[in-house]
Design a protein around this motif. Structure first.
Motif, PDB file in Angstrom:
ATOM      1  N   LEU A 189      40.291  61.887  52.542  1.00 45.91           N
ATOM      2  CA  LEU A 189      41.370  62.318  51.728  1.00 45.91           C
ATOM      3  C   LEU A 189      42.477  61.546  52.212  1.00 45.91           C
ATOM      4  N   TRP A 240      44.255  58.610  45.067  1.00 44.79           N
ATOM      5  CA  TRP A 240      45.081  59.307  44.138  1.00 44.79           C
ATOM      6  C   TRP A 240      46.032  58.546  43.353  1.00 44.79           C
ATOM      7  N   TRP A 281      45.264  61.447  49.114  1.00 44.57           N
ATOM      8  CA  TRP A 281      45.350  62.929  48.554  1.00 44.57           C
ATOM      9  C   TRP A 281      46.170  63.783  49.530  1.00 44.57           C
ATOM     10  N   LEU A 282      46.035  63.312  50.940  1.00 47.10           N
ATOM     11  CA  LEU A 282      46.653  64.278  52.010  1.00 47.10           C
ATOM     12  C   LEU A 282      47.402  63.363  52.928  1.00 47.10           C
ATOM     13  N   PRO A 292      49.452  68.558  52.047  1.00 47.16           N
ATOM     14  CA  PRO A 292      49.304  67.669  50.750  1.00 47.16           C
ATOM     15  C   PRO A 292      50.402  66.575  50.820  1.00 47.16           C
ATOM     16  N   ALA A 333      43.167  67.427  41.263  1.00 46.72           N
ATOM     17  CA  ALA A 333      41.917  67.585  42.313  1.00 46.72           C
ATOM     18  C   ALA A 333      40.789  68.143  41.563  1.00 46.72           C
ATOM     19  N   VAL A 375      41.104  70.206  49.411  1.00 44.12           N
ATOM     20  CA  VAL A 375      42.652  69.892  48.826  1.00 44.12           C
ATOM     21  C   VAL A 375      43.254  71.293  48.447  1.00 44.12           C
ATOM     22  N   TYR A 381      35.508  68.425  48.363  1.00 45.81           N
ATOM     23  CA  TYR A 381      36.810  67.697  48.719  1.00 45.81           C
ATOM     24  C   TYR A 381      37.930  68.473  47.833  1.00 45.81           C
TER      25      TYR A 381
END
Length: 179
Positions: free
Chosen positions: A143, A88, A148-149, A159, A94, A105, A101
């Motif tokens: 992720l 990211w 991303w997470l 998130p 996204a 997300v 994926y």
């Protein structure tokens, strides 16, 4: 000639036997199908992991590898069809993620709080079986690694970068649908 009822009874019994045989065959095929789906899922995850390792060994940063076209890593090794999850970075949405994926997300972004893999699986259209939950858990961990997470507690994901104003990913795309 016997009565009509007497004539129908053996036909009914034969029909019942055929139905039971077909049901047993369907049960066997269903079990085989589930086994093949799990094997396929494990092979797909293995291929993705190997592609990541090869990319890392090639000296390319994962984000660079995700943006560069697929080319041979070494003359004798070629990664074909590898699904790459980019790291990211600001401005990356996204939409840059592979479908599954991106779905994960978006589900997490729309949730009221942290979610577990077993809660996510049915929301992305998969059966809530152990193999699918474990595969999804692996994707969630990937992720997290890629930014991303975040995993605020073991097994609970949320998130890392909420949308502007804290809104969810899908609410930014909503054009006032009545659903």
């Amino acid at each position: 000639m016997g009565s009509l009822i007497e004539e129908l009874e053996p036909r009914e019994a034969a029909g019942r036997v055929r139905v039971e045989e077909l049901e047993a065959e369907i049960a066997g095929l269903t079990a085989r199908l589930e086994g093949e789906k799990q094997t396929w899922s494990r092979l797909r995850i293995t291929r993705e992991t190997v592609a990541e390792v090869i990319t890392e060994l090639s000296g390319q940063a994962p984000a660079e590898a995700a943006m560069s076209p697929q080319e041979p890593v070494a003359p004798e090794m070629r990664v074909v069809g590898a699904i790459m999850v980019p790291h990211w970075r600001e401005g990356l949405t996204a939409d840059a993620l592979p479908d599954v994926y991106r779905d994960i997300v978006e589900v997490i972004a729309d949730a009221a709080g942290p979610m577990q893999a077993k809660q996510i699986v049915p929301r992305i259209g998969l059966p809530a079986v152990t193999g699918k939950i474990e595969g999804t858990r692996g994707k969630l961990k990937r992720l997290v690694q890629r930014g991303w997470l975040i995993e605020d507690q073991p097994g609970r994901f949320c998130p890392a970068h909420p949308g502007p104003g804290g809104e969810s990913v899908n609410s930014r795309n909503d054009k006032g649908s009545s659903l």
